[in-house]
Design a protein around this motif. Structure first.
Motif, short mmCIF file in Angstrom:
data_model
loop_
_atom_site.label_atom_id
_atom_site.label_comp_id
_atom_site.label_asym_id
_atom_site.label_seq_id
_atom_site.Cartn_x
_atom_site.Cartn_y
_atom_site.Cartn_z
N LYS A 323 0.84 -1.19 0.00
CA LYS A 323 0.00 0.00 0.00
C LYS A 323 0.88 1.25 0.00
O LYS A 323 1.92 1.29 0.66
N LYS A 402 -3.12 1.53 -8.36
CA LYS A 402 -3.26 1.99 -6.98
C LYS A 402 -3.59 3.47 -6.87
O LYS A 402 -3.69 4.01 -5.76
N PRO A 477 -8.68 2.99 -4.31
CA PRO A 477 -7.24 3.22 -4.52
C PRO A 477 -6.54 3.72 -3.26
O PRO A 477 -7.16 4.23 -2.33
N ASP A 478 -5.20 3.57 -3.25
CA ASP A 478 -4.39 4.08 -2.15
C ASP A 478 -4.22 5.59 -2.25
O ASP A 478 -3.99 6.26 -1.24
#
Length: 564
Positions: A323, A402, A477-478
């Motif tokens: 992450k 991400k 998403p991160d």
């Protein structure tokens, strides 16, 4: 990779060429049979020889016809597959272009290369199989047969042939030069047409129809002049070559008449000579027309190779699995092609669950910073770190997986609401509805399969923007990037979306770029950007003490609010 490598059916190509060779061999025997029929059959009143030669002429003509049909079937198969493979390779290359390579071509130019240029080069391949595999063999065979049949008279044609070849080469060189300019002008005209279609409302609103019509007319006139010039060169060249060759044939027939009178040649030999000379003229004209086609194809091939040979910057294959908990810019600089430094020595750090606003006037560099985060572009100098590791160590694709990027352009694809949200992934209806709820878009579940027209024309601007937001959020998403993506929404909808995003369970890093301060009210910190430089970073209260740009924007917007 060379263009010929996209010809996958090389075996069929060879078989087609061989079929055309068989056709030529069969065709070369026909004048011989006709000569024998006249001299040994009709001349000597030998009906058996006459009928036998007629049968042979019929059989060889039929076999030649079947060989031609089979060869043309293979031509269609090979050339159309070549066009398919080449167009597929071009499209694959274009959709994978990085920002730098994309900026080298207009969309109109790429469309012309995908359609017109590929069609041109596939037609050239087809005509190569039909003519280039036949005409040289026919020309060589006819010359040999002509020299055997009437070697003295054949000298006339041998003297004329080099002159014709030099003339053909000169015409082809002129065509190549002018055709290259024509393709450039076609691209420019396509740009004008696309601009007018896309911006028709603005053109009509500012009463610019007459101006745009005049601009189009000027470009069209330029293209017509070039096309007329090319047409004149082509149309004058072919009759001139044909006239020279036919004059030589008339001279050869005159000389053959004299030879018959003195007994050096028979009537059958003269008929064979005329047939071989006619075949020779047709083959030379075929080669000439093929060279005219190649003159256009050379330009098309060069334009196709210009796209296929471009390479993106080196991309790692390593996947970003962890992450993203921290993003750091270290002395990052960037400039667009043909410009001096646009973004200069930008440094900042943002951590998980932090919302950072980016404030600046139009053209200050806000969008450029966000494109660098998403690796749509890469730093010219400096480093962008994800979790304290240079993000160039990871593949671009795994980074984009991400990062949820919400552009200021409301881009929707033709399809359905479902297909636009899922983007070729599989999500349950509940997940789709939750994403729409986060984006403050009220849509019944039954309308997930509602049709989306080109550019989302059947949705309002605000609806398109919220669908874009939902599309980014559904991926959890991160990192979430909102590049002035709330500007087209009313304050109530903006606040709803901002509050929803702030409460996301995955606690992403959130970037919000805007020119209005109320849009950045939820930001933990605000970065003030001016002329490609980070002037200051801090809370609103801190920026009042440290940033002149912030104070100017703040004062202007406070005054507007007071007026309201």
């Amino acid at each position: 990779m060379k263009l010929r490598d996209y010809v996958h059916h090389k075996g069929l190509l060879a078989l087609g060429t061989f079929s055309k060779l068989i056709e030529v061999v069969l065709e070369l025997f026909v004048p011989i049979f006709m000569g024998i029929m006249l001299d040994e059959g009709v001349g000597k009143q030998n009906s058996k020889t006459t009928y036998f030669m007629l049968i042979l002429i019929g059989i060889f003509s039929l076999l030649g016809y079947l060989s031609t049909v089979f060869a043309h079937f293979l031509v269609a198969r090979v050339s159309q597959d070549y066009a398919h493979q080449l167009r597929l390779a071009l499209f694959d290359k274009v959709i994978d272009f990085d920002h730098e390579n994309r900026s080298k071509f207009s969309s109109s130019s790429l469309l012309n290369r995908l359609n017109n240029d590929v069609l041109q080069t596939s037609n050239a391949l087809a005509m190569t199989m039909r003519i280039a595999s036949r005409a040289p063999f026919l020309m060589i065979g006819s010359i040999v047969a002509l020299l055997i049949t009437a070697h003295k008279i054949a000298v006339v044609f041998m003297l004329v042939l080099p002159i014709v070849l030099v003339l053909v080469l000169f015409i082809v060189m002129m065509l190549i030069r002018n055709n290259h300019q024509l393709q450039i002008e076609n691209d420019r005209m396509s740009v004008i047409v696309k601009e007018n279609i896309d911006g028709i409302q603005s053109i009509q609103a500012f009463v610019q129809s007459d101006y745009e019509l005049n601009r189009f007319n000027k470009k069209q006139s330029t293209i017509v002049k070039l096309q007329r010039k090319l047409s004149n060169i082509s149309s004058l060249g072919s009759p001139l070559v044909s006239a020279i060759l036919n004059v030589s044939l008339v001279l050869m027939i005159y000389m053959a008449g004299i030879s018959i009178n003195i007994g050096d040649m028979t009537q059958g030999q003269v008929i064979s000579m005329i047939n071989y000379t006619t075949n020779l003229i047709l083959s030379v004209l075929g080669i000439f027309n093929l060279m005219l086609l190649y003159a256009r194809t050379i330009t098309a091939n060069a334009r196709i190779r210009a796209v296929l040979t471009l390479e993106n910057k080196e991309n790692s294959n390593e996947l970003l699995k962890d992450k993203i908990k921290e993003i750091e810019f270290k002395n990052v600089s960037y400039h667009y092609p043909d410009q001096s430094d646009f973004l200069k020595n930008v440094s900042f750090t943002v951590k998980e669950n932090e919302i950072i606003g980016i404030l600046g006037l139009t053209g200050s560099g806000k969008s450029t910073i966000l494109k660098l985060v998403n690796r749509l572009i890469e730093p010219v100098d400096g480093t962008v770190l994800f979790n304290r590791i240079d993000y160039k160590n990871y593949s671009k694709e795994s980074i984009k997986e991400k990062v949820g990027f919400i552009d200021q352009k409301n881009m929707l694809l033709m399809g359905t609401v479902r297909s636009n949200l899922s983007m070729n992934k599989t999500y349950k209806d509940e997940a789709l509805m939750e994403a729409l709820k986060l984006a403050a878009f009220e849509l019944p579940q039954s309308e997930l399969d509602r049709e989306v027209l080109k550019d989302g024309a059947n949705f309002s601007g605000g609806q398109r923007q919220r669908l874009n937001i939902a599309r980014a959020l559904i991926r959890k998403p991160d990192v979430i990037i909102m590049d002035d993506s709330l500007a087209s929404l009313d304050n109530h909808t903006q606040n709803t979306i901002k509050n929803n995003v702030k409460k996301l369970a995955q606690k992403p890093i959130i970037f919000i770029a805007a020119s209005r301060l109320n849009t950045l009210a939820i930001a933990d910190r605000i970065m003030v950007v001016k002329n490609g430089l980070v002037e200051a970073i801090g809370t609103m209260e801190e920026l009042k003490e440290t940033s002149n740009t912030f104070n100017k924007i703040y004062q202007s917007q406070v005054e507007i609010a007071e007026v309201k």
